[in-house]
Structure formats: C-alpha cells, structure tokens
Design a protein around this motif. Structure first.
Motif, PDB file in Angstrom:
ATOM      1  N   THR A  78      -2.814   5.368  -5.370  1.00  0.00           N
ATOM      2  CA  THR A  78      -2.899   4.137  -5.363  1.00  0.00           C
ATOM      3  C   THR A  78      -3.694   3.454  -6.429  1.00  0.00           C
ATOM      4  O   THR A  78      -3.735   2.359  -6.485  1.00  0.00           O
ATOM      5  CB  THR A  78      -3.031   3.826  -4.239  1.00  0.00           C
ATOM      6  OG1 THR A  78      -4.266   4.436  -3.529  1.00  0.00           O
ATOM      7  CG2 THR A  78      -2.425   4.177  -3.515  1.00  0.00           C
ATOM      8  N   GLU A  79      -4.952   4.049  -6.517  1.00  0.00           N
ATOM      9  CA  GLU A  79      -5.755   3.643  -7.613  1.00  0.00           C
ATOM     10  C   GLU A  79      -5.098   2.965  -9.078  1.00  0.00           C
ATOM     11  O   GLU A  79      -5.198   2.527 -10.064  1.00  0.00           O
ATOM     12  CB  GLU A  79      -6.871   4.574  -7.311  1.00  0.00           C
ATOM     13  CG  GLU A  79      -8.088   3.922  -6.635  1.00  0.00           C
ATOM     14  CD  GLU A  79      -8.737   5.510  -6.397  1.00  0.00           C
ATOM     15  OE1 GLU A  79      -8.896   6.378  -7.869  1.00  0.00           O
ATOM     16  OE2 GLU A  79      -9.633   5.396  -5.149  1.00  0.00           O
ATOM     17  N   GLN A  80      -4.273   3.750  -8.715  1.00  0.00           N
ATOM     18  CA  GLN A  80      -3.589   3.455 -10.788  1.00  0.00           C
ATOM     19  C   GLN A  80      -2.412   2.550 -10.804  1.00  0.00           C
ATOM     20  O   GLN A  80      -1.678   2.289 -11.613  1.00  0.00           O
ATOM     21  CB  GLN A  80      -2.580   5.007 -11.153  1.00  0.00           C
ATOM     22  CG  GLN A  80      -3.738   6.191 -10.869  1.00  0.00           C
ATOM     23  CD  GLN A  80      -2.961   7.177 -11.814  1.00  0.00           C
ATOM     24  OE1 GLN A  80      -1.695   7.287 -11.767  1.00  0.00           O
ATOM     25  NE2 GLN A  80      -3.649   8.287 -12.194  1.00  0.00           N
ATOM     26  N   GLY A  81      -2.183   2.061  -9.588  1.00  0.00           N
ATOM     27  CA  GLY A  81      -1.409   1.359  -8.811  1.00  0.00           C
ATOM     28  C   GLY A  81      -0.029   1.513  -8.616  1.00  0.00           C
ATOM     29  O   GLY A  81       0.579   0.432  -7.661  1.00  0.00           O
ATOM     30  N   LEU A  82      -0.083   2.602  -8.317  1.00  0.00           N
ATOM     31  CA  LEU A  82       1.058   3.174  -7.086  1.00  0.00           C
ATOM     32  C   LEU A  82       1.463   3.284  -5.882  1.00  0.00           C
ATOM     33  O   LEU A  82       0.133   2.921  -5.580  1.00  0.00           O
ATOM     34  CB  LEU A  82       1.489   4.759  -8.251  1.00  0.00           C
ATOM     35  CG  LEU A  82       1.699   4.846  -9.469  1.00  0.00           C
ATOM     36  CD1 LEU A  82       1.683   6.026  -9.829  1.00  0.00           C
ATOM     37  CD2 LEU A  82       3.153   4.631 -10.163  1.00  0.00           C
ATOM     38  N   ARG A  83       2.595   2.791  -5.804  1.00  0.00           N
ATOM     39  CA  ARG A  83       2.639   2.796  -4.169  1.00  0.00           C
ATOM     40  C   ARG A  83       3.401   3.866  -3.924  1.00  0.00           C
ATOM     41  O   ARG A  83       4.270   4.912  -4.443  1.00  0.00           O
ATOM     42  CB  ARG A  83       3.255   1.776  -3.903  1.00  0.00           C
ATOM     43  CG  ARG A  83       2.886   0.758  -4.406  1.00  0.00           C
ATOM     44  CD  ARG A  83       4.308  -0.699  -3.624  1.00  0.00           C
ATOM     45  NE  ARG A  83       4.655  -0.742  -2.545  1.00  0.00           N
ATOM     46  CZ  ARG A  83       5.354  -1.313  -1.761  1.00  0.00           C
ATOM     47  NH1 ARG A  83       6.683  -1.608  -2.893  1.00  0.00           N
ATOM     48  NH2 ARG A  83       5.581  -1.252  -0.248  1.00  0.00           N
ATOM     49  N   VAL A  84       2.456   4.793  -2.037  1.00  0.00           N
ATOM     50  CA  VAL A  84       2.701   6.344  -1.975  1.00  0.00           C
ATOM     51  C   VAL A  84       3.086   6.185  -0.849  1.00  0.00           C
ATOM     52  O   VAL A  84       2.434   5.236   0.346  1.00  0.00           O
ATOM     53  CB  VAL A  84       1.577   6.585  -2.300  1.00  0.00           C
ATOM     54  CG1 VAL A  84       1.530   8.385  -1.543  1.00  0.00           C
ATOM     55  CG2 VAL A  84       1.342   6.486  -3.633  1.00  0.00           C
ATOM     56  N   ALA A  85       4.242   6.631  -0.196  1.00  0.00           N
ATOM     57  CA  ALA A  85       4.508   7.496   1.133  1.00  0.00           C
ATOM     58  C   ALA A  85       4.309   8.219   1.425  1.00  0.00           C
ATOM     59  O   ALA A  85       4.625   9.140   0.831  1.00  0.00           O
ATOM     60  CB  ALA A  85       6.039   5.989   0.987  1.00  0.00           C
ATOM     61  N   VAL A  86       3.877   8.301   3.235  1.00  0.00           N
ATOM     62  CA  VAL A  86       3.440   9.689   3.040  1.00  0.00           C
ATOM     63  C   VAL A  86       4.690  10.014   3.838  1.00  0.00           C
ATOM     64  O   VAL A  86       4.313   9.781   5.672  1.00  0.00           O
ATOM     65  CB  VAL A  86       2.588  10.263   3.453  1.00  0.00           C
ATOM     66  CG1 VAL A  86       2.290  11.830   3.999  1.00  0.00           C
ATOM     67  CG2 VAL A  86       1.206   9.714   2.299  1.00  0.00           C
ATOM     68  N   LEU A  87       5.743  10.648   4.357  1.00  0.00           N
ATOM     69  CA  LEU A  87       6.348  11.137   5.611  1.00  0.00           C
ATOM     70  C   LEU A  87       5.888  12.928   6.127  1.00  0.00           C
ATOM     71  O   LEU A  87       4.891  13.392   4.996  1.00  0.00           O
ATOM     72  CB  LEU A  87       7.882  11.185   5.170  1.00  0.00           C
ATOM     73  CG  LEU A  87       8.046  10.407   5.179  1.00  0.00           C
ATOM     74  CD1 LEU A  87       9.849   9.642   4.187  1.00  0.00           C
ATOM     75  CD2 LEU A  87       7.893   8.586   5.619  1.00  0.00           C
ATOM     76  N   ALA A  88       6.655  13.203   7.179  1.00  0.00           N
ATOM     77  CA  ALA A  88       6.126  14.210   7.229  1.00  0.00           C
ATOM     78  C   ALA A  88       7.542  15.444   8.273  1.00  0.00           C
ATOM     79  O   ALA A  88       8.254  14.272   8.925  1.00  0.00           O
ATOM     80  CB  ALA A  88       4.931  14.661   8.343  1.00  0.00           C
TER      81      ALA A  88
END
Lengths: 338, 338
Positions: A78-88
């Motif tokens: 996210t610091e690189q500007g990427l959007r991250v989703a976390v699922l399980a």
C-alpha cells in the motif's frame, strides 16, 4: 438485502465503492437460493477489469506468522500505492470461531489502511462452500480495482489445493526449523508452491532460518520442472515480517514470475483452466443443492434415510431407488420453501 | 467379470469363501456403471451376519509403525481364533503407488495367516470413491464372517473422518515425542479417537512414550464427554508392536468399550447413522456421476466449459444455464457409451 438492483451494485463495485463491495460480498456469501440467483446476475454484470489483479495464495501452518507477514507485506504494497485485498479460506472457522482473519486486530494497521480491504473467511462448515464464496469475493475485489488479492489459508488438508485453484501465485510460508521438519511439509504442497518463504529470519532464529531456506531450496531443485515456471523457480527465500527484511525481494520475485507468465501466456491459460474448473464445481454444487432445496427430493431422502437407518433397506439399494426417482428433477428451486 | 451370478456370489461370500470374497471386492471396486448396478444387487442379496463384526478404524501419520502394529495386533487376534480382515483408505495411493498396504510384505506373517484377509486400498484419486469401495468391502468382510475388520488410513486430511464414519471404534496410533508434538495432532482427530495408542514404548523410547501417553491422557480429560463413551473414555495407552506389550490390554479396552456400546444401544445407533450417511453419500455420488455418464450432459459440460475458458461466459452464469438444462436428467445410464 431486499430488492437489490444488481446492475447498480455491479456498477458501484466496479467504481471502487468500498461499501458496495462489502455488500456485494455479503450477497455472495448468502446461501439463500434467491441470493444465489442474484449472485449469478451480479457476476455476469461485472465489467472485466482492464488488467487482472495479481491473486496470491498464501498458506502456512498456525504459528508461522501469517498475520504478521500479511500485515508487513500488505503495508509495503500500500505504501507503493497499490490497493490490496485480503481474503481467507478457512473451512474450520465455523467451528473454531475463526482461527484466521477472524479478528481484524491481528492486522491492526493494515485494516485501518484506506488502500487495504480485509474480509474474514465466510462461515461455512463445508470447504466447497467457503471456496465458492471466496472465489466470487476475489472476482469482486478484482473488479473493484484492487491490484493484489491475497488469499490466506491454513496449512491443513485440502484447503491449499482449493486456494491454488483460484490464485495466480501460491506462496508457502514456513517457520525456521531443524532438517527433520522438511518431511513435515507434504510433498503435494511443495509441488504447488511458487515461492517458499522462511519467516522469522531475525534475532536468534536467523541462522536456523537460513539453513532451513537452503534445505528447501535443495528440495525444490529435486522437483520436476513445471511448464508454468521459468528457470530457477520455484524459489525459497528468507523473510522477516518483524524486521521487514526480504519482503521487497519476495515481492520482486512474485512480480517477475507473474510477468514471465503473462508474457508466455501461462497466466491466461491458468486463469482459463481455473474458470473452467469453477464452472464445473458450480454445476456439481448446484446439482447437489437440489437434494435439499427441492421439497419432494428432501422428503424422499428423509423417508429412505429412515428405512436405511432402521435396517429395512441397504444403503446402496435405497440410493439406486432414490436416483431412479430423480430421473427428472424439478427445475431450479421449484419446491423450495425458504 | 462377465455374467456374474450375483445371488450365487453373495451366497459364497456368506459361506466364507475367500476367493468369492476377493472377487466380490473386485466387483465393488469397479467404476463401470453395469458393475455398480451389480454391486447394488450384491449388497442387497447379502444375508445379515448373525453378530456384526467389530469394525476398527486405525489412523496414524507415516512413521508411527502402523504396519508393525497391525501385524502384531492382527496375529494376536488370529491366535485367539478370531478372523481378521484388514482394509485401507488411502486416497493418495493412485499417485504414490500405494503408500499404505500397497505391499503385503509389510505385514508378511499376517498376510500368510489363513484367518487373516488383507486387501490394499483401491486405486482412486478421489477420497469419495475410495470411501465408497472400502465401505462396501467392509460389509462384504462382515458378511463373510470376519470377527474384526480393521480399516487403516494415513493421518492426513479428511480420510480419518471418512474412516470414522464406517467403523465402530476409532484408534489413533502415535509416536513417542516431546510435549510440543501434542499440538501437532489436530484437535478434530483427537475428538474422534476412542483410544490413543502411543506405539514404540520399548527400548530407549519407553520413557518418552510413557510421558507422551500421560500428556495425551491429560489432554483427553479436557475434551467434552461424548454420549457414546462410558466413564474413563477415550483412553490413552502405551503399546509396543515390536515387543508385543500392551496389545492385549488395548484389545481388552476395545472389547469393553464395544460391549458397553452394544448394551446401551450406542453401537446400533452409530451403525444406523452411518448407514443413513452412506445412503446420502451414494445418492450424491450417483447424481454427480450423471454429469459424466450421460452423453448429452457430458457434451454440454464440455461446450460450456470451453465458453467459460475462452472468457465468453462467466463460470457461475454458465453453471446456471447448465443446471437449467439438467432440469430433467435422463434416467440412469441412458446415454452411456462405455
């Protein structure tokens, strides 16, 4: 969840509306037949993302530090500007009350990050059910413009296979340990991994981690080369979620591998195969669902089940009778009572 | 396998004819639709045994000494005049070439014993398929007059649950190990066990084994009491397959527990529940089989699968179309080509 305008919801998801995304996931997690029908509509209405997200499967037994890794790795992205989703994918969550991702405080900083989206495993006792929902949730996140979709699972049983079947890369997180430990990781799981990360390579465990990493690197060289891998893959590397070391290198490796697969066509081929598998699985689940959703079928299953339990019929023979009666199954959810 | 007189075969099996038993198991292991129909006939034609055999499930990870235990335990039973059948559930056997029971030489003396009957795991990639065949094979052994039917499985994934669902007692075999090891045994498996046997309680490992046994006994006391257990169960005990120690005691425990369950009705209730579960599972498997056995369904699955793989349809939507077409599934194996 009444009177959902599915087209409108799809549009909002595609526009990156987080609340719409959360609502859409709630819809796909519902087991109600009418919600399943709306889910199908929703999935069909989603526009294709311009560029597919990178779907990363992450597995590891309890105690290897999956949450700390996801937190550190996710924040780096996210610091690189990427959007991250976390699922399980955690089929045990219904029983155990959610051993993974059940508590967002396990990834406190990441869960507060506006570029991150964390969703715990749906409560389902059946792995097939969890898989179905997570696959749909991943597609929704992708449509919502997330760059990386991380799907976490516990390192037991068949859940790894299920996660590998819905991701582009599969990462196995392990703890530093003696040489014997190598045998503990099932061969089948090693064969699925694109990257093995030895976590906790810090402090007093650093040396052990490096030795463990070398052991795995050696073991990986013994595996047969897979068509989807360039020279030198799968790889084993050391990381420390605590100190943040190795995370950038791991991400570089993931990107290189994904890029190679994109160029060579393996990326699209794997996605196509996964989509086909998903379709087949949906048909199978839908067919089985009729046994409980159709009123007549359900009643007959009950009746014959009682006969069998009472010893008045043998299981396989009663099943043959039931299957005979199922020659024409009422369409869809005709007899549903819900 | 042509022109089998199923009634005659059932009669021979019931008379204890070993060759007939072996042939009958070969029939139930066949996946051919006509053989499945004959299997149903065969199972329905089997007379009920006067007294049900004791079906014992045995699980343990590779290396705990399952073969040595079965050899020593089985020989002890046959020396008492009991007839012992040994079956296996190993879904990995197709791939690995049979990691359990694949080689009868692993139980050399027992396999030559006229009172023993050993049958390796059927080659199936699918756990459901292995389970189905083993369940039928166990029923055949029971009808053939065996007193004890031992069903072995490897201690990974869901195969324990499957074995527990077709046995009267479930025994978990473990190796002596440090206290940390306790965490390695999944709680779910401990909850299934009626008896935990710590093997290799001999030579230099004897003390460790006793400590391990005490650890497990302590852990078992923390579990919730199950209705099918009298006071003091489940139990943990030490055995040595090598020295033969503890085997008689373990058998005494199994008999006491089985006797208590017979008297209290739990034995019959568990069998009734298992039969019902078997019936439901057969219906589910039979329903799914139509997707491949019926020619029209198979062709449409292929067509739609290609559409999905090519990105011209989304999985869940294509599945909904397929399910719509399956509203009336041709009866039985109408379109089968085999």
């Amino acid at each position: 969840m009444r009177n959902i305008d599915v087209k409108e919801l799809a549009g909002k998801v595609a526009a990156g509306d987080r609340r719409a995304l959360a609502r859409a996931i709630t819809l796909v997690e519902s087991g109600r037949p009418d919600h399943r029908a709306q889910t199908a509509e929703l999935m069909a209405a989603l526009p294709r993302p311009a560029r597919p997200a990178l779907r990363i499967g992450l597995s590891g037994t309890p105690g290897v530090g999956k949450s700390s890794f996801i937190e550190a790795f996710g924040l780096m992205l996210t610091e690189q500007g990427l959007r991250v989703a976390v699922l399980a994918v955690d089929p045990s969550s219904a029983r155990s009350g959610g051993s993974i991702l059940g508590d967002k405080t396990r990834m406190e900083r990441l869960s507060r990050d506006p570029r991150a989206f964390i969703r715990p495993s749906p409560s389902q006792t059946h792995l097939g059910g969890v898989a179905r929902r997570t696959r749909e949730a991943a597609t929704l996140c992708e449509a919502a413009g997330f760059d990386v979709v991380l799907i976490e699972t516990v390192g037991v049983g068949q859940s790894e296979t299920v996660v590998a079947q819905m991701t582009d890369l599969f990462v196995l997180l392990i703890a530093p340990a003696g040489g014997d430990e190598l045998q503990g990781v099932k061969r089948g799981i090693m064969e699925m991994a694109d990257l093995i990360l030895v976590n906790k390579a810090d402090g007093p465990l650093k040396e052990t981690a490096m030795r463990t990493c070398a052991d795995y690197a050696g073991a990986l060289r013994l595996l047969r080369k897979r068509p989807q891998d360039p020279e030198g893959y799968p790889k084993a590397m050391c990381v420390s979620a605590l100190e943040g070391s190795g995370l950038k290198e791991a991400w570089d490796e993931m990107q290189s591998l994904a890029e190679w697969r994109r160029k060579t066509g393996h990326f699209d081929r794997m996605r196509a195969e996964q989509a086909r598998h998903w379709f087949e699985e949906e048909v199978r689940q839908g067919l089985l669902a009729r046994l409980t959703e159709d009123r007549h079928a359900r009643v007959r299953m009950e009746e014959l089940g009682r006969e069998v339990a009472a010893g008045r019929a043998v299981p396989i023979d009663a099943a043959a009778r039931m299957l005979g009666e199922l020659a024409s199954i009422p369409k869809g959810h005709g007899g549903t009572e819900e």
